[in-house]
Design an enzyme around this catalytic site. Structure first.
Site, PDB file in Angstrom:
ATOM      1  N   SER A 159       0.868  -1.184   0.000  1.00  0.00           N
ATOM      2  CA  SER A 159       0.000   0.000   0.000  1.00  0.00           C
ATOM      3  C   SER A 159       0.898   1.224   0.000  1.00  0.00           C
ATOM      4  O   SER A 159       2.052   1.145   0.441  1.00  0.00           O
ATOM      5  CB  SER A 159      -0.864   0.005   1.265  1.00  0.00           C
ATOM      6  OG  SER A 159      -1.366   1.295   1.533  1.00  0.00           O
ATOM      7  N   TYR A 172      -2.593  -0.929  10.338  1.00  0.00           N
ATOM      8  CA  TYR A 172      -2.513  -1.147   8.885  1.00  0.00           C
ATOM      9  C   TYR A 172      -1.186  -0.629   8.323  1.00  0.00           C
ATOM     10  O   TYR A 172      -0.480  -1.333   7.587  1.00  0.00           O
ATOM     11  CB  TYR A 172      -3.706  -0.443   8.224  1.00  0.00           C
ATOM     12  CG  TYR A 172      -3.806  -0.658   6.731  1.00  0.00           C
ATOM     13  CD1 TYR A 172      -4.387  -1.816   6.215  1.00  0.00           C
ATOM     14  CD2 TYR A 172      -3.337   0.301   5.836  1.00  0.00           C
ATOM     15  CE1 TYR A 172      -4.495  -2.006   4.841  1.00  0.00           C
ATOM     16  CE2 TYR A 172      -3.444   0.112   4.465  1.00  0.00           C
ATOM     17  CZ  TYR A 172      -4.024  -1.046   3.975  1.00  0.00           C
ATOM     18  OH  TYR A 172      -4.132  -1.235   2.616  1.00  0.00           O
TER      19      TYR A 172
HETATM   20  C1  BGC Z   1      -6.176   1.712   1.953  1.00  0.00           C
HETATM   21  C2  BGC Z   1      -7.335   2.559   1.505  1.00  0.00           C
HETATM   22  C3  BGC Z   1      -6.883   3.985   1.279  1.00  0.00           C
HETATM   23  C4  BGC Z   1      -5.632   4.056   0.417  1.00  0.00           C
HETATM   24  C5  BGC Z   1      -5.071   5.459   0.300  1.00  0.00           C
HETATM   25  C6  BGC Z   1      -5.058   1.859   0.963  1.00  0.00           C
HETATM   26  O1  BGC Z   1      -3.989   1.014   1.292  1.00  0.00           O
HETATM   27  O2  BGC Z   1      -6.583   0.363   2.087  1.00  0.00           O
HETATM   28  O3  BGC Z   1      -8.372   2.527   2.468  1.00  0.00           O
HETATM   29  O4  BGC Z   1      -7.916   4.719   0.634  1.00  0.00           O
HETATM   30  O5  BGC Z   1      -4.634   3.195   0.942  1.00  0.00           O
HETATM   31  O6  BGC Z   1      -4.983   6.120   1.534  1.00  0.00           O
END
Ligand code: BGC
Length: 274
Positions: A159, A172
């Site tokens: 991410s 996360y």
């Molecule tokens: C998340 C999303 C978020 C995006 C940008 C992703 O890894 O799961 O919820 O919108 O990152 O912030």
């Protein structure tokens, strides 16, 4: 639709967490390039069945396998089922992941642990199983194969939050930061085996994980301010990059993170500030 080039013809791919979102799109896209796909889900049987149906109805090959990637025995069973059905493995898209948001002050150990278990430990378990399989099937080859190409490809779903800190989502962000260093370390270790490991880091992609943001006009406006390219991403934007990284077109790409984010990681707030 089956792609005429069939770049992944004859290859076998596991895509974890492919009953929805980015994983679903990856499974369908890889199948359109000729890969035989294992569609994995943890709980949503019906959605998983729909993905398999979509693939097979358009002429592709897919099976559905239930496994929670954070459970070692379930991961092992998924790999065993893959090998007993298709005889080998060429590609792992280690995608399964989730968010369980909370302010840091309120965050329970349960929420912390759940996200680390699925997003980080789950990737460890799947990548280890895939690497073991790639090495074992290479050893078992009776005919020497003189190909210079990779014997197995792994793409991890990371991410933008592997480098963008994210208040209110520290479990996360910590898991994805971990994914980045995990990916680079195993890439260094597995490259001599001719196994390639890379990751993709999506920004805001329109899926259920961030529905709360894109379905609210005010929040959506705020989100677009974080994206220089001024549109939200689609699962297919990510699937196409994954397909590149698991194909021989990227055979010399190792240990890289490809950001698919419309420029979200470019510090957009500096465009007219600072
Ligand atoms: C998340 C999303 C978020 C995006 C940008 C992703 O890894 O799961 O919820 O919108 O990152 O912030």
């Amino acid at each position: 639709m089956i792609d005429a080039q069939q770049k992944l013809q004859g290859q076998v791919a596991i895509v974890t967490g492919s009953s929805s979102g980015i994983g679903k799109s990856c499974a369908i896209y890889l199948a359109s390039l000729g890969a035989k796909v294992v569609v994995n889900y943890a709980s949503n049987l019906e959605e998983g069945q729909k993905v398999v149906k979509e693939i097979t109805e358009s002429g592709g090959t897919a099976i559905l396998v239930k496994a929670d990637v954070s459970h070692e025995e379930e991961v092992k069973a998924m790999f065993n089922q893959t090998i007993s059905t298709f005889g080998k493995l060429d590609i792992l898209v280690s995608n399964a992941g989730l968010q369980q948001d909370s302010s840091f002050l309120e965050m329970t150990l349960e929420k912390w642990q759940k996200v680390i278990d699925v997003n980080l430990t789950g990737q460890f378990l799947c990548c280890r199983e895939a690497a073991r399989q790639f090495v074992a099937q290479e050893k078992a080859k009776t005919e020497p194969d003189h190909s210079e190409l990779s014997i197995g490809k792994i793409v991890l779903m990371s991410s933008v939050h592997d480098i963008i800190p994210w208040a209110g989502h520290v479990n996360y962000a910590a898991s994805k930061g971990g994914v980045m260093m995990f990916m680079k370390s195993i890439s260094q270790e597995l490259a001599p085996h001719k196994i390639r490991v890379n990751s993709v880091s999506p920004g805001a992609i329109k899926t259920t994980i961030n529905k709360e943001v894109w379905s609210d006009p005010e929040k959506y406006k705020g989100l677009l301010q974080l994206i220089p390219y001024k549109r939200i991403g689609t699962p297919l934007d990510v699937a196409k990059a994954v397909a590149f990284l698991v194909s021989d077109d990227s055979d010399y790409v190792n240990g890289e993170t490809l950001y698919i984010d419309g420029g979200m990681t470019l510090y957009p707030e500096f465009a007219d500030n600072g």
